[in-house]
Structures are given as C-alpha cells and as structure tokens.
Write a protein that holds these residues in place. Structure first.
Motif, PDB file in Angstrom:
ATOM      1  N   LEU A 146     -31.671  41.651  -7.708  1.00 46.59           N
ATOM      2  CA  LEU A 146     -30.835  40.494  -7.413  1.00 46.59           C
ATOM      3  C   LEU A 146     -31.704  39.242  -7.438  1.00 46.59           C
ATOM      4  O   LEU A 146     -32.612  39.088  -6.627  1.00 46.59           O
ATOM      5  N   ARG A 147     -31.426  38.366  -8.387  1.00 46.52           N
ATOM      6  CA  ARG A 147     -32.155  37.112  -8.521  1.00 46.52           C
ATOM      7  C   ARG A 147     -31.335  36.034  -7.823  1.00 46.52           C
ATOM      8  O   ARG A 147     -30.180  35.755  -8.191  1.00 46.52           O
ATOM      9  N   VAL A 148     -31.911  35.390  -6.802  1.00 44.12           N
ATOM     10  CA  VAL A 148     -31.148  34.465  -5.983  1.00 44.12           C
ATOM     11  C   VAL A 148     -32.119  33.598  -5.196  1.00 44.12           C
ATOM     12  O   VAL A 148     -33.259  33.996  -4.932  1.00 44.12           O
ATOM     13  N   SER A 149     -31.691  32.395  -4.822  1.00 41.94           N
ATOM     14  CA  SER A 149     -32.520  31.583  -3.940  1.00 41.94           C
ATOM     15  C   SER A 149     -32.435  32.158  -2.523  1.00 41.94           C
ATOM     16  O   SER A 149     -31.434  32.772  -2.153  1.00 41.94           O
ATOM     17  N   PHE A 150     -33.462  31.931  -1.763  1.00 44.93           N
ATOM     18  CA  PHE A 150     -33.468  32.471  -0.396  1.00 44.93           C
ATOM     19  C   PHE A 150     -32.332  31.870   0.417  1.00 44.93           C
ATOM     20  O   PHE A 150     -31.643  32.588   1.146  1.00 44.93           O
TER      21      PHE A 150
ATOM     22  N   ARG B  20     -21.360  32.458   4.827  1.00 46.47           N
ATOM     23  CA  ARG B  20     -21.059  31.069   4.494  1.00 46.47           C
ATOM     24  C   ARG B  20     -20.885  30.883   2.995  1.00 46.47           C
ATOM     25  O   ARG B  20     -20.422  29.825   2.547  1.00 46.47           O
ATOM     26  N   LEU B  21     -21.292  31.877   2.210  1.00 44.67           N
ATOM     27  CA  LEU B  21     -21.165  31.847   0.760  1.00 44.67           C
ATOM     28  C   LEU B  21     -20.607  33.185   0.300  1.00 44.67           C
ATOM     29  O   LEU B  21     -21.154  34.240   0.629  1.00 44.67           O
ATOM     30  N   ASP B  22     -19.512  33.149  -0.445  1.00 47.82           N
ATOM     31  CA  ASP B  22     -18.887  34.370  -0.954  1.00 47.82           C
ATOM     32  C   ASP B  22     -19.751  34.935  -2.086  1.00 47.82           C
ATOM     33  O   ASP B  22     -20.041  34.218  -3.052  1.00 47.82           O
ATOM     34  N   PRO B  23     -20.182  36.198  -1.996  1.00 47.51           N
ATOM     35  CA  PRO B  23     -21.051  36.742  -3.052  1.00 47.51           C
ATOM     36  C   PRO B  23     -20.390  36.770  -4.422  1.00 47.51           C
ATOM     37  O   PRO B  23     -21.065  36.613  -5.450  1.00 47.51           O
ATOM     38  N   ARG B  24     -19.069  36.950  -4.447  1.00 51.75           N
ATOM     39  CA  ARG B  24     -18.385  36.959  -5.743  1.00 51.75           C
ATOM     40  C   ARG B  24     -18.447  35.580  -6.393  1.00 51.75           C
ATOM     41  O   ARG B  24     -18.636  35.463  -7.606  1.00 51.75           O
TER      42      ARG B  24
ATOM     43  N   ILE C 287     -21.971  35.048  -7.762  1.00 53.23           N
ATOM     44  CA  ILE C 287     -22.181  35.705  -9.057  1.00 53.23           C
ATOM     45  C   ILE C 287     -21.485  34.916 -10.163  1.00 53.23           C
ATOM     46  O   ILE C 287     -22.058  34.676 -11.241  1.00 53.23           O
ATOM     47  N   ALA C 288     -20.242  34.486  -9.898  1.00 51.19           N
ATOM     48  CA  ALA C 288     -19.470  33.767 -10.917  1.00 51.19           C
ATOM     49  C   ALA C 288     -20.124  32.450 -11.311  1.00 51.19           C
ATOM     50  O   ALA C 288     -20.012  32.011 -12.468  1.00 51.19           O
ATOM     51  N   THR C 289     -20.817  31.821 -10.389  1.00 48.15           N
ATOM     52  CA  THR C 289     -21.453  30.526 -10.668  1.00 48.15           C
ATOM     53  C   THR C 289     -22.924  30.658 -11.061  1.00 48.15           C
ATOM     54  O   THR C 289     -23.599  29.648 -11.275  1.00 48.15           O
ATOM     55  N   GLY C 290     -23.427  31.880 -11.149  1.00 50.35           N
ATOM     56  CA  GLY C 290     -24.800  32.098 -11.561  1.00 50.35           C
ATOM     57  C   GLY C 290     -25.831  31.914 -10.468  1.00 50.35           C
ATOM     58  O   GLY C 290     -27.041  31.966 -10.728  1.00 50.35           O
TER      59      GLY C 290
END
Length: 441
Positions: free
Chosen positions: A396-400, A410-414, A417-420
């Motif tokens: 999983l590539r993501v900012s901390f 506070r942020l929907d994981p779906r 993913i949809a917004t990159g």
C-alpha cells in the motif's frame, strides 16, 4: 447499574442461562425510586458556595472547575432536549412513563447548573440561553462530536422506532453518555468536594444528580436487555455500530485545554483514573444487558489483551498524537507514535478473518521520514514489524497522514483509492483479504 434490593425487584434466576443482572429490577421499581428520590433544584441555597468560590478556591481551581462543570451544564440541557423520541419509540407504557420521569430529571439538572453558573460563578444573566452561550467555548472536541451524534440519533429515532434503532439510541445515551462519561465525572467532582468540604449546595445537588443518573443507567441496561431478547440479531449489530461510531472520541471528552492535566490533578485525581472508571462502567453495563463487548459482532471494539488502564493510556496517547478522534493539526510521526499505531492495527485484526494462509500487507509511505511497516495475518496470530517484507502479498503506497486519517475514520479508503491517494500493488485478491482482516463496522 442500580442495585436491586427492594421487594419490587425480580430476583435473578441463577439456574436460567438466559437470566441476566438486568432481570433483577423492574420498570415499576425504577419509577418508585424516582418518586422517593425527588428533589428541588430551586430550593438549594448557594450563598455559602458563592463565598467559598470567591475566597477558598484559587484562580486556577476556579478555571479548572468551571471547565469541567461547563461540560455537565451543556450535556444536561442537550439530553433533556433529545429524550422525546425515546419516549415515542419505547414499546411499553411502563418504559414510556419512566422515560418521562427521566426527561423531568434532565431538565432539573440543567436548571441546577444554570443557577450555579449564574449565582456562584457570575456566568450568564440568569436565563438558560445566556448561560449556555457563555460556556460553549469550554466544550472539548470529543464532547462536541458525541453530542452532535446524539442530535442526529434523535432524528434517526424519530424516523425509525424499530428495536434495533432504539437499542442504538439507548447505547449512546444511557451507556456511553451517562454510564461511561457522566457517572465517572460525577464521582470525581463529588469525591473532591466531599474531601475538601467545599461548595455544600453544589455538592448536594451533584449527589442528587448522581442518584438520578444511577437510576437512568439501570433503566437503560434493562431496556437494552429486553430489546436484545426481542431481536437477538439486529440489536447487537446496532449496539456495536454505535459504539464503534463514538468510542474513538471518548478520549477527547475529558481533554483539558492544551492537554494540561493539572485541570484534573489539581483536585486530586488523574485522567486515567477517570478513564478507567468510565471504561469499566461501560463494559459492566453492557455485560449486565447480555451484550458483553467481546461478544458483539464486527471488529474488536476494544484493543484485545490490554487492561482498562492500558486502554485509557493508549487512547489518550493516540488522541494527543492526532491518530484517533478529532485531529487538530498534523498527526505526530515520531517512532513511538508510529509503533503504537501499528500495534493498534495488529490488535484490530478481525479474529474471524477466514484467511486460509498467512498473508502479509505492507505500508510503503511516501514520506521520507516514515519507514515501511508490514503486518502478517495468520490463523490465531498477527504480527507487525518495521521494514520491508520479502513476501508481501499487498503493498500500500500512501502518505502517512492519509493512512492515519483512514485509521481514524476521517478519510474513506475507497475514496482514497479512487483519487490515487492510496495505491495498492500486488496480488489483486490480497486487497479483498485486507477487507476481511479489517471489515468495516
């Protein structure tokens, strides 16, 4: 829950596996207790309280006490306003009658606090509206979130009077707000005022309120027990969903300004002492209703393997770090916070994930100052470790910050993913396995 020792109570049948502590009291007995316990908020004389407030309390003690008392004042007004749909949704007349007495109690509590604020602390002009407006800035982030949820819950209950929706509403009101939050706070206040022999009229009023709340909590436990028997599938789901929705904010309810714990320790207690009492009260009441936390469906509601004290300490640390609850600025990313975050993730793995082989999920943060971490889920155990795994099934590539906001809901994981903002790589089936390990409540 209130002790059931009067002749009107129904004794618990130890030989019946369905018998619960909530069965040891009747709605009629609860109503009779209300009649016996009636008191008058307008009869209390605050003259000596006002003198002691001016002369015996230090400036900081007045500041700290006013912050704490403001939470109660606002809360009593809010719960009085939101009880009407509970009365309408209650299926039995005896339940409606008791809830009517509770609404009277909550209005009396609000009048009591309004009088104290104006006559002792000099806040407001004597009207309820002016007092509430004056103390609103004192409300903590967690308090605001939970009472905003109470407002929405009342609207939901007006639209849906089903046993499951009523159980969700009772869980929020009677179990979380009254048993887990208000009751420990009342004990904290009454204890130090008794020990210091201060504010005699306010102390008497708080003792009266505590007795009222004990009765309300007993009712809520009994009603939850009855609702669970009526709908043993949907009621536990509704209870779990409500607890999962609000418990992430509870660490920030008694959050003093700037996390300055002198606001609590100045009166001889600690944040964790109050927190442990609240957690213990909540879990005990749920168990008495036949809804023990560990039996509720979905992901674990409390971190498995931790004592109540450790749970309180961890909740405070994660809230202060901006991981759970309301985030007021960037989340901390020091090694201790990151390690605590991933230990929390490990403990939240669904024990009924159904994965047939060991599966490793790896977080590769886009931030250069946050190292990679991975989680391996196996039957019966899960482990986390810093660093790369040579056998990661899903990366999983993501900012901390984005990942922390996903964990803190506070942020929907779906959407991420949809917004990159969250980019999964690896075996496509592993993404489905991740949802089994961490199902949405």
């Amino acid at each position: 829950m209130a002790s059931a020792t009067t002749t009107a109570s129904t004794p618990t049948d130890a030989s019946n596996p369905e018998s619960l502590p909530a069965d040891a009291i009747s709605y009629e007995d609860l109503y009779a207790r209300w009649e016996r316990g009636n008191w008058q908020a307008m009869k209390l004389d605050f003259t000596e309280d006002a003198r002691q407030w001016r002369e015996d309390f230090t400036e900081f003690e007045r500041t700290a006490a006013l912050w704490n008392y403001s939470l109660f004042f606002w809360g009593e007004d809010a719960v009085a306003d939101n009880l009407s749909p509970y009365i309408d949704a209650a299926p039995r007349e005896e339940q409606k009658y008791f809830l009517t007495t509770q609404q009277v109690d909550e209005a009396r509590h609000a009048v009591f606090f309004k009088r104290f604020m104006q006559e002792v602390c000099g806040i407001g002009d004597g009207s309820m509206d002016s007092g509430l407006r004056a103390i609103k800035p004192q409300l903590t982030p967690g308090f605001r979130k939970i009472f905003d949820r109470l407002d929405r819950m009342a609207d939901e209950l007006r639209a849906d009077r089903s046993p499951a929706q009523l159980a969700a509403a009772v869980t929020l009101y009677h179990i979380v707000i009254e048993a887990a939050l208000a009751q420990p706070g009342q004990h904290f206040i009454c204890s130090y005022l008794e020990r210091r022999d201060q504010l005699p009229a306010f102390r008497q009023g708080m003792q009266n309120i505590a007795a009222d709340e004990q009765r309300h909590i007993g009712f809520g436990v009994k009603l939850l027990s009855d609702l669970r028997r009526e709908d043993p599938v949907r009621v536990p789901r509704a209870v779990a969903r409500t607890l999962r929705d609000v418990t992430r904010y509870t660490a920030q309810v008694l959050m003093p300004p700037g996390w300055d714990e002198r606001y609590i320790t100045v009166f001889g207690a600690t944040y964790d002492e109050v927190g442990v009492e609240g957690l213990t009260s909540m879990t005990t009441k749920l168990r008495s209703a036949g809804l023990a936390v560990e039996t509720l469906p979905g992901p674990p509601l409390l971190p498995p393997g931790l004592t109540p004290l450790e749970t309180s300490q961890r909740g405070r640390a994660l809230a202060k770090a901006g991981v759970i609850g309301v985030r007021e600025g960037p989340s901390k990313r020091d090694p201790e916070t990151v390690a605590l975050l991933f230990d929390m993730i490990r403990r939240q793995v669904n024990p009924e994930h159904g994965l047939k082989r060991a599966t490793t999920f790896q977080w590769e943060f886009t931030d250069p100052d946050v190292p990679t971490w991975h989680l391996t889920v196996e039957n019966g155990s899960s482990t986390v470790a810093e660093g790369d795994s040579p056998h990661a099934d899903l990366r999983l590539r993501v900012s901390f910050q984005d990942w922390v906001d996903i964990i803190g809901e506070r942020l929907d994981p779906r959407r991420a993913i949809a917004t990159g903002r969250l980019r999964p790589r690896g075996n496509p089936l592993a993404l489905r396995k991740l949802t089994k390990a961490f199902p949405r409540g």
